[in-house]
Design a protein around this motif. Structure first.
Motif, mmCIF file in Angstrom:
data_model
loop_
_atom_site.group_PDB
_atom_site.id
_atom_site.type_symbol
_atom_site.label_atom_id
_atom_site.label_comp_id
_atom_site.label_asym_id
_atom_site.label_seq_id
_atom_site.Cartn_x
_atom_site.Cartn_y
_atom_site.Cartn_z
ATOM 1 N N GLU A 1 39.507 32.168 43.873
ATOM 2 C CA GLU A 1 39.953 33.442 43.095
ATOM 3 C C GLU A 1 38.817 34.342 42.821
ATOM 4 O OE1 GLU A 1 43.622 30.973 40.834
ATOM 5 O OE2 GLU A 1 41.630 31.131 39.895
ATOM 6 N N GLY A 2 37.588 33.820 42.410
ATOM 7 C CA GLY A 2 36.575 34.651 42.096
ATOM 8 C C GLY A 2 36.086 35.592 43.455
ATOM 9 N N ASP B 1 39.148 37.993 43.450
ATOM 10 C CA ASP B 1 39.002 38.754 42.103
ATOM 11 C C ASP B 1 40.672 38.710 41.602
ATOM 12 O OD1 ASP B 1 38.217 40.148 39.977
ATOM 13 O OD2 ASP B 1 38.335 41.997 40.552
ATOM 14 N N ARG B 2 41.239 37.622 41.797
ATOM 15 C CA ARG B 2 42.677 37.488 41.220
ATOM 16 C C ARG B 2 43.015 36.132 41.516
ATOM 17 N NH1 ARG B 2 46.126 36.466 45.097
ATOM 18 N NH2 ARG B 2 45.774 37.266 47.214
ATOM 19 N N ARG C 1 39.504 41.838 51.380
ATOM 20 C CA ARG C 1 38.734 42.190 49.874
ATOM 21 C C ARG C 1 37.328 42.281 50.465
ATOM 22 N NH1 ARG C 1 38.596 43.382 44.615
ATOM 23 N NH2 ARG C 1 36.753 42.458 43.689
ATOM 24 N N ALA D 1 34.796 45.628 49.649
ATOM 25 C CA ALA D 1 33.487 45.596 48.858
ATOM 26 C C ALA D 1 32.477 46.270 49.825
ATOM 27 C CB ALA D 1 33.225 43.994 48.737
#
Length: 330
Positions: free
Chosen positions: A140-141, A144-145, A217, A221
Motif C-alpha cells: 500500500e505504501g 500510495d493507496r 505507479r 514516479a
C-alpha cells in the motif's frame, strides 16, 4: 552428508537432531505440520534447524538427511512463505498449483492455502517468512493507496530471471550478514534495513495480482516533472485548448522538449495522448447517459473538446469498435 555448515550458525536451534525434534521446532517458526519418512523407516534421519527474526521478516533454515519426507500442513498459513532450495528439491502442492522447488525455482505460499510437500533426501531449505500485514501495508505504501483484495503471488519464482536472481542473492547475503555480529542485520528491528529492502524486492521481482498497478505507479514516479504537470492538466481539463504550444508554455519547457518527454515516457505524442483522454471521457459520458436527458453524441463530443465531429466519430469507432451512437443507445 554432513550437517549444516555456515548457514545462520549464530541462530542454531537444532543440530544432528531427530525428525520429531525438527517437526516441533519448525512448527513454532512456520506452521504446524505432519512429516514422515517415505520409503523406509526414519530412525536414521538427522536434522538441523536455525531461525533468525527481523521483526516482520524471519529466515528459517532446515536440512535433513537419511530419507525423503512427506509433509502436510495441518493449518492454513497466515503469512507469506518463500521456499528456497539450497540443495535438493521439494514438490509443493498449494491448492490447484504445484511447484517443484529447486536451486533454480523458489515456491511462494500465500495466506489461506492448503499445502502438502514432498522433500527429497538430503534437502536443504531456506524459508523467508513475511508477515501478511507487514507485506500488504508495504505494498500500500508503494501504491500510495489501500488495497482491496488480498495480495496473491504467482506460486513459482523463476530464479534465472534477473530481478528474482538478485532477490535470491540478497537473501543469501542477509543470511551471511546475520552471522556477523556487527553486520547490518544486528541493528535494532525498527531501523533494520533488510526487511523493507526484501519486501520491496519481492513485490517488484515476482508477479502478483497488483503487479500491473505497481509497474504503472513506478513508471509515473520516474516521469519528468514537466511531463507530470502536462498530463495532470490534460486529465483535469480535456475540453480546453491543449495544443502543444499551450501545454509547453504551461509547464515551462519548449514544445520540442515536451514532445520528446511524451515519446520517451508515454509512447505517444501529446496530441495522441489528448485524443485518447478525450475519447475516454466521451465513452464514459455516453455510457452514463440516460434516455430522455437530451444529450446527443455531438453535445457530449463538443463538451469533451472535440471540434471536428467527423474525425471524432472515426477515431471513436477505431478505438471502441462501434460508432458513438451505438454506445449512447446501449
Amino acid at each position: 552428508m554432513t550437517g549444516r555448515i555456515g548457514v545462520l550458525e549464530r541462530f542454531s536451534l537444532l543440530h544432528e537432531a531427530d525428525l520429531d525434534a525438527m517437526r516441533d521446532c519448525v512448527s513454532r517458526y512456520l506452521s504446524p505440520h505432519r512429516s514422515e519418512p517415505l520409503g523406509h523407516g526414519g530412525a536414521g534421519v538427522r536434522t538441523d534447524v536455525a531461525a533468525a527474526s527481523l521483526g516482520s521478516l524471519t529466515l528459517v533454515y532446515a536440512d535433513h538427511r537419511g530419507a525423503e519426507l512427506g509433509v502436510r500442513l495441518t493449518e492454513q498459513v497466515d503469512y507469506y512463505d518463500v521456499n528456497m532450495s539450497w540443495g535438493g528439491h521439494n514438490r509443493i502442492v498449494c491448492g490447484d498449483d504445484e511447484v517443484i522447488v529447486s536451486p533454480g525455482t523458489a515456491g511462494i505460499i500465500s495466506p489461506h492455502t492448503k499445502v502438502a510437500m514432498h522433500l527429497s533426501e538430503d534437502y536443504r531449505q531456506m524459508h523467508v517468512r513475511i508477515e501478511r500485514f507487514a507485506l500488504e501495508r508495504h505494498l500500500e505504501g508503494l501504491l500510495d493507496r489501500p488495497i482491496a483484495a488480498p495480495l496473491r503471488f504467482r506460486p513459482a519464482m523463476d530464479l534465472s530471471l534477473p530481478a528474482a536472481r538478485s532477490w535470491e542473492q540478497a537473501v543469501r547475503l542477509l543470511a551471511s550478514d546475520l552471522d556477523e555480529p556487527m553486520g547490518l542485520g544486528s541493528t535494532p528491528t525498527e531501523s533494520n534495513p533488510w526487511s523493507s529492502f526484501l519486501m520491496t524486492g519481492l513485490l517488484l521481482a515476482q508477479p502478483h495480482n497488483y503487479s500491473e498497478q505497481l509497474a504503472a505507479r513506478q513508471e509515473r514516479a520516474h516521469r519528468p516533472a514537466p511531463l507530470k504537470k502536462a498530463i495532470d492538466l490534460i486529465e483535469l481539463e480535456p475540453e480546453s485548448d491543449l495544443s502543444i504550444e499551450r501545454l509547453a508554455l504551461a509547464v515551462g519547457v519548449s514544445p520540442r522538449s515536451l514532445q520528446r518527454h511524451f515519446q520517451e515516457h508515454v509512447g505517444v505524442s501529446p496530441r495522441e495522448f489528448v485524443m485518447q483522454v478525450r475519447l475516454a471521457r466521451v465513452h464514459d459520458a455516453l455510457r452514463a447517459a440516460t434516455p430522455g436527458d437530451g444529450n446527443t453524441v455531438a453535445d457530449i463530443a463538443l463538451g469533451c473538446g472535440f471540434s471536428h465531429l467527423g474525425r471524432f466519430a472515426a477515431a471513436y469507432q477505431q478505438r471502441y469498435g462501434v460508432p458513438p451512437s451505438v454506445t449512447l443507445r446501449s
